[in-house]
Design a protein around this motif. Structure first.
Motif, PDB file in Angstrom:
ATOM      1  N   VAL A   6      22.259   8.956 -45.206  1.00 41.15           N
ATOM      2  CA  VAL A   6      21.407  10.032 -45.747  1.00 41.15           C
ATOM      3  C   VAL A   6      20.474   9.465 -46.888  1.00 41.15           C
ATOM      4  CG1 VAL A   6      21.339  12.256 -46.867  1.00 41.15           C
ATOM      5  CG2 VAL A   6      22.891  11.792 -45.068  1.00 41.15           C
ATOM      6  N   ASN A   7      19.099   9.421 -46.605  1.00 44.14           N
ATOM      7  CA  ASN A   7      18.283   8.643 -47.477  1.00 44.14           C
ATOM      8  C   ASN A   7      17.316   9.673 -48.316  1.00 44.14           C
ATOM      9  OD1 ASN A   7      16.955   6.377 -48.622  1.00 44.14           O
ATOM     10  ND2 ASN A   7      15.642   6.125 -46.929  1.00 44.14           N
ATOM     11  N   GLN A   8      17.697   9.782 -49.501  1.00 53.05           N
ATOM     12  CA  GLN A   8      16.652  10.608 -50.280  1.00 53.05           C
ATOM     13  C   GLN A   8      16.323  11.900 -49.886  1.00 53.05           C
ATOM     14  OE1 GLN A   8      15.518   9.228 -53.605  1.00 53.05           O
ATOM     15  NE2 GLN A   8      17.435   8.057 -53.209  1.00 53.05           N
ATOM     16  N   ILE A   9      17.361  12.751 -49.494  1.00 50.39           N
ATOM     17  CA  ILE A   9      16.887  14.005 -49.021  1.00 50.39           C
ATOM     18  C   ILE A   9      16.760  15.114 -50.044  1.00 50.39           C
ATOM     19  CG2 ILE A   9      17.966  16.156 -47.662  1.00 50.39           C
ATOM     20  CD1 ILE A   9      17.056  13.844 -45.764  1.00 50.39           C
ATOM     21  N   SER A  10      15.587  16.087 -49.792  1.00 48.59           N
ATOM     22  CA  SER A  10      15.041  16.784 -50.858  1.00 48.59           C
ATOM     23  C   SER A  10      14.664  17.984 -50.017  1.00 48.59           C
ATOM     24  CB  SER A  10      14.019  16.456 -51.872  1.00 48.59           C
ATOM     25  OG  SER A  10      14.198  15.436 -52.424  1.00 48.59           O
ATOM     26  N   LYS A  11      15.256  19.163 -50.510  1.00 49.14           N
ATOM     27  CA  LYS A  11      14.819  20.452 -49.774  1.00 49.14           C
ATOM     28  C   LYS A  11      14.730  21.604 -50.634  1.00 49.14           C
ATOM     29  CE  LYS A  11      14.631  23.553 -46.000  1.00 49.14           C
ATOM     30  NZ  LYS A  11      13.839  23.121 -45.111  1.00 49.14           N
ATOM     31  N   THR A  12      13.354  22.400 -50.609  1.00 53.73           N
ATOM     32  CA  THR A  12      12.977  23.448 -51.285  1.00 53.73           C
ATOM     33  C   THR A  12      12.688  24.605 -50.391  1.00 53.73           C
ATOM     34  OG1 THR A  12      12.134  22.005 -53.125  1.00 53.73           O
ATOM     35  CG2 THR A  12      11.281  24.341 -52.928  1.00 53.73           C
ATOM     36  N   TYR A  13      13.320  25.840 -50.822  1.00 57.73           N
ATOM     37  CA  TYR A  13      13.167  27.240 -50.349  1.00 57.73           C
ATOM     38  C   TYR A  13      12.334  28.086 -50.895  1.00 57.73           C
ATOM     39  CZ  TYR A  13      17.531  25.736 -47.605  1.00 57.73           C
ATOM     40  OH  TYR A  13      18.108  25.086 -46.572  1.00 57.73           O
ATOM     41  N   ARG A  14      11.640  28.779 -50.012  1.00 58.87           N
ATOM     42  CA  ARG A  14      10.725  29.979 -50.696  1.00 58.87           C
ATOM     43  C   ARG A  14      11.302  31.258 -50.724  1.00 58.87           C
ATOM     44  NH1 ARG A  14       6.494  30.366 -54.330  1.00 58.87           N
ATOM     45  NH2 ARG A  14       5.281  32.166 -54.111  1.00 58.87           N
ATOM     46  N   ALA A  15      11.862  32.096 -51.868  1.00 57.63           N
ATOM     47  CA  ALA A  15      12.627  33.112 -51.737  1.00 57.63           C
ATOM     48  C   ALA A  15      12.060  33.944 -52.783  1.00 57.63           C
ATOM     49  CB  ALA A  15      14.038  32.692 -51.981  1.00 57.63           C
ATOM     50  N   GLN A  16      11.830  35.527 -52.456  1.00 54.89           N
ATOM     51  CA  GLN A  16      11.345  36.268 -53.542  1.00 54.89           C
ATOM     52  C   GLN A  16      10.119  35.936 -54.311  1.00 54.89           C
ATOM     53  OE1 GLN A  16      14.861  37.395 -55.803  1.00 54.89           O
ATOM     54  NE2 GLN A  16      15.914  38.586 -54.060  1.00 54.89           N
ATOM     55  N   PRO A  59      14.395  18.438 -43.595  1.00 55.35           N
ATOM     56  CA  PRO A  59      14.177  18.274 -45.241  1.00 55.35           C
ATOM     57  C   PRO A  59      12.692  18.200 -45.531  1.00 55.35           C
ATOM     58  CG  PRO A  59      14.570  16.122 -44.120  1.00 55.35           C
ATOM     59  CD  PRO A  59      14.807  16.975 -43.140  1.00 55.35           C
ATOM     60  N   ASP A  60      12.404  18.569 -46.944  1.00 55.89           N
ATOM     61  CA  ASP A  60      10.797  18.395 -47.160  1.00 55.89           C
ATOM     62  C   ASP A  60      10.606  16.683 -47.543  1.00 55.89           C
ATOM     63  OD1 ASP A  60      10.583  21.186 -47.285  1.00 55.89           O
ATOM     64  OD2 ASP A  60      11.451  20.992 -49.478  1.00 55.89           O
ATOM     65  N   GLN A  61      11.972  16.123 -47.905  1.00 52.12           N
ATOM     66  CA  GLN A  61      11.563  14.701 -47.954  1.00 52.12           C
ATOM     67  C   GLN A  61      12.748  14.033 -47.552  1.00 52.12           C
ATOM     68  OE1 GLN A  61      10.462  14.315 -52.151  1.00 52.12           O
ATOM     69  NE2 GLN A  61       8.223  14.750 -51.803  1.00 52.12           N
ATOM     70  N   GLY A  62      12.561  12.794 -47.262  1.00 50.11           N
ATOM     71  CA  GLY A  62      13.854  12.022 -46.884  1.00 50.11           C
ATOM     72  C   GLY A  62      14.236  11.884 -45.477  1.00 50.11           C
ATOM     73  N   ASP A  63      15.057  11.059 -45.029  1.00 50.72           N
ATOM     74  CA  ASP A  63      15.589  10.830 -43.901  1.00 50.72           C
ATOM     75  C   ASP A  63      16.980  10.708 -43.351  1.00 50.72           C
ATOM     76  OD1 ASP A  63      14.832  10.275 -41.108  1.00 50.72           O
ATOM     77  OD2 ASP A  63      13.935   8.018 -41.390  1.00 50.72           O
ATOM     78  N   ILE A  64      17.150  11.110 -42.036  1.00 51.96           N
ATOM     79  CA  ILE A  64      18.669  10.926 -41.714  1.00 51.96           C
ATOM     80  C   ILE A  64      18.571   9.623 -40.675  1.00 51.96           C
ATOM     81  CG2 ILE A  64      20.550  11.992 -40.644  1.00 51.96           C
ATOM     82  CD1 ILE A  64      19.707  13.189 -43.154  1.00 51.96           C
ATOM     83  N   LEU A  65      19.368   8.677 -41.019  1.00 52.38           N
ATOM     84  CA  LEU A  65      19.382   7.344 -40.034  1.00 52.38           C
ATOM     85  C   LEU A  65      20.913   7.407 -39.383  1.00 52.38           C
ATOM     86  CD1 LEU A  65      17.617   5.056 -42.430  1.00 52.38           C
ATOM     87  CD2 LEU A  65      16.340   6.042 -40.578  1.00 52.38           C
ATOM     88  N   TYR A  66      20.963   7.453 -38.057  1.00 56.11           N
ATOM     89  CA  TYR A  66      22.046   7.231 -37.319  1.00 56.11           C
ATOM     90  C   TYR A  66      21.886   5.672 -36.622  1.00 56.11           C
ATOM     91  CZ  TYR A  66      25.618   7.158 -33.882  1.00 56.11           C
ATOM     92  OH  TYR A  66      26.818   6.678 -33.039  1.00 56.11           O
ATOM     93  N   MET A  67      22.952   4.760 -37.127  1.00 56.04           N
ATOM     94  CA  MET A  67      22.717   3.400 -36.615  1.00 56.04           C
ATOM     95  C   MET A  67      21.274   2.885 -36.703  1.00 56.04           C
ATOM     96  SD  MET A  67      26.078   2.947 -35.555  1.00 56.04           S
ATOM     97  CE  MET A  67      25.975   1.412 -34.474  1.00 56.04           C
ATOM     98  N   ASP A  68      20.919   3.112 -38.053  1.00 59.56           N
ATOM     99  CA  ASP A  68      19.586   2.518 -38.457  1.00 59.56           C
ATOM    100  C   ASP A  68      18.334   3.070 -37.705  1.00 59.56           C
ATOM    101  OD1 ASP A  68      20.756   1.031 -40.290  1.00 59.56           O
ATOM    102  OD2 ASP A  68      20.856  -0.650 -38.805  1.00 59.56           O
ATOM    103  N   GLN A  69      18.608   4.447 -36.809  1.00 58.73           N
ATOM    104  CA  GLN A  69      17.451   4.936 -36.215  1.00 58.73           C
ATOM    105  C   GLN A  69      17.298   6.453 -36.837  1.00 58.73           C
ATOM    106  OE1 GLN A  69      15.502   3.380 -33.731  1.00 58.73           O
ATOM    107  NE2 GLN A  69      16.762   1.767 -34.325  1.00 58.73           N
ATOM    108  N   SER A  70      16.206   7.103 -36.927  1.00 54.59           N
ATOM    109  CA  SER A  70      15.604   8.336 -37.587  1.00 54.59           C
ATOM    110  C   SER A  70      16.214   9.280 -36.616  1.00 54.59           C
ATOM    111  CB  SER A  70      14.567   8.460 -37.904  1.00 54.59           C
ATOM    112  OG  SER A  70      14.102   9.460 -38.439  1.00 54.59           O
TER     113      SER A  70
END
Length: 249
Positions: A6-16, A59-70
């Motif tokens: 899990v590489n530098q994952i960021s997430k922002t939601y819009r609420a109210q 995610p808004d930013q970052g990447d999920i890599l399984y066996m070095d593949q996104s």
């Protein structure tokens, strides 16, 4: 050998009409046959992180890599057991646990035959033809876990699977999960709020901060396997629990 990053994952939601940042640059890894836990305060984004790894959210930013593949945004790659009970009340236990196999195109008869090999080790013998409403909480979670395991995914994602059980049942289920994992040897990422559970089950524990969630520390759990309840009375266990508690406050 690392299988998931899990590489530098960021997430922002819009609420109210406000932007709420759930995750901030979260990075972690899981090795082959490794049991890893993520623990943190309520609302820190633990479940959001698991949903992103499962491909349910992006995610808004970052990447999920399984066996070095996104694999970011791809669903169905990993076994995923959410917090809430997802057994269908109109299907028997046996027909509930084979749902993942059916979705993969396995004929129902073959899927049932496959599942029957696991009924004894999952404590479901004699209950396979009953409906979920007649099961105890612990037995329902066993059925949920079997449904997660049957498709033979390369990684299991567990989101507080025992969080809604009473303390005694939860302890029994933790010991049961440990035994099943030692048999299956499938890598697991567990989300939990239970410090004892994380220490008892895990090889490594990632500590998350309060929202926006980020990794505060990674802790290696030093206990040999197989484990038993005696480790919980050891000085090392108590020291690690004290350290984790301090990081959560």
């Amino acid at each position: 050998m690392t299988i998931l990053r899990v590489n530098q994952i960021s997430k922002t939601y819009r609420a109210q009409q406000k932007n709420i940042q759930a995750l901030n640059a979260v990075s972690l890894s899981i090795g082959k046959k490794e049991f890893v836990s993520v623990i943190g305060p309520s609302g820190c984004g633990k479940s959001t992180l698991l949903n992103i790894i499962a491909g349910i959210e992006r995610p808004d930013q970052g990447d999920i890599l399984y066996m070095d593949q996104s694999v970011t945004g791809k669903t169905g790659l990993f076994g995923y057991m959410p917090q809430n009970d997802v057994l269908m009340p109109w299907r028997t236990v046996l027909d509930n646990v084979i749902l993942g196999l059916e979705l993969k195109g396995v004929p129902k008869g073959e899927a049932r035959q496959n599942a029957e090999h696991y009924l004894e080790s999952f404590g479901l013998i004699g209950f396979q033809h009953k409906y979920p409403g007649s099961l105890s909480g612990g037995m329902r979670q066993r059925a949920n876990f079997l449904r997660t395991v049957l498709p033979e995914h390369p990684l299991l994602l567990l989101d507080e699977p025992f969080g809604k059980l009473d303390a005694i049942t939860r302890r029994h289920m933790q010991k049961w999960l440990m035994k099943r994992w030692e048999e299956l040897q499938v890598p697991v990422l567990l989300i939990t709020h239970d410090i004892d559970e994380a220490l008892f089950l895990s090889d490594r524990i990632y500590m998350m901060s309060s929202r926006p969630g980020s990794i505060k520390k990674m802790i290696t759990v030093p206990f040999d396997r197989p484990r038993n309840s005696e480790i919980e009375y050891s000085l090392t266990f108590m020291e690690l629990k004290r350290e984790i508690t301090g990081l959560l406050l």
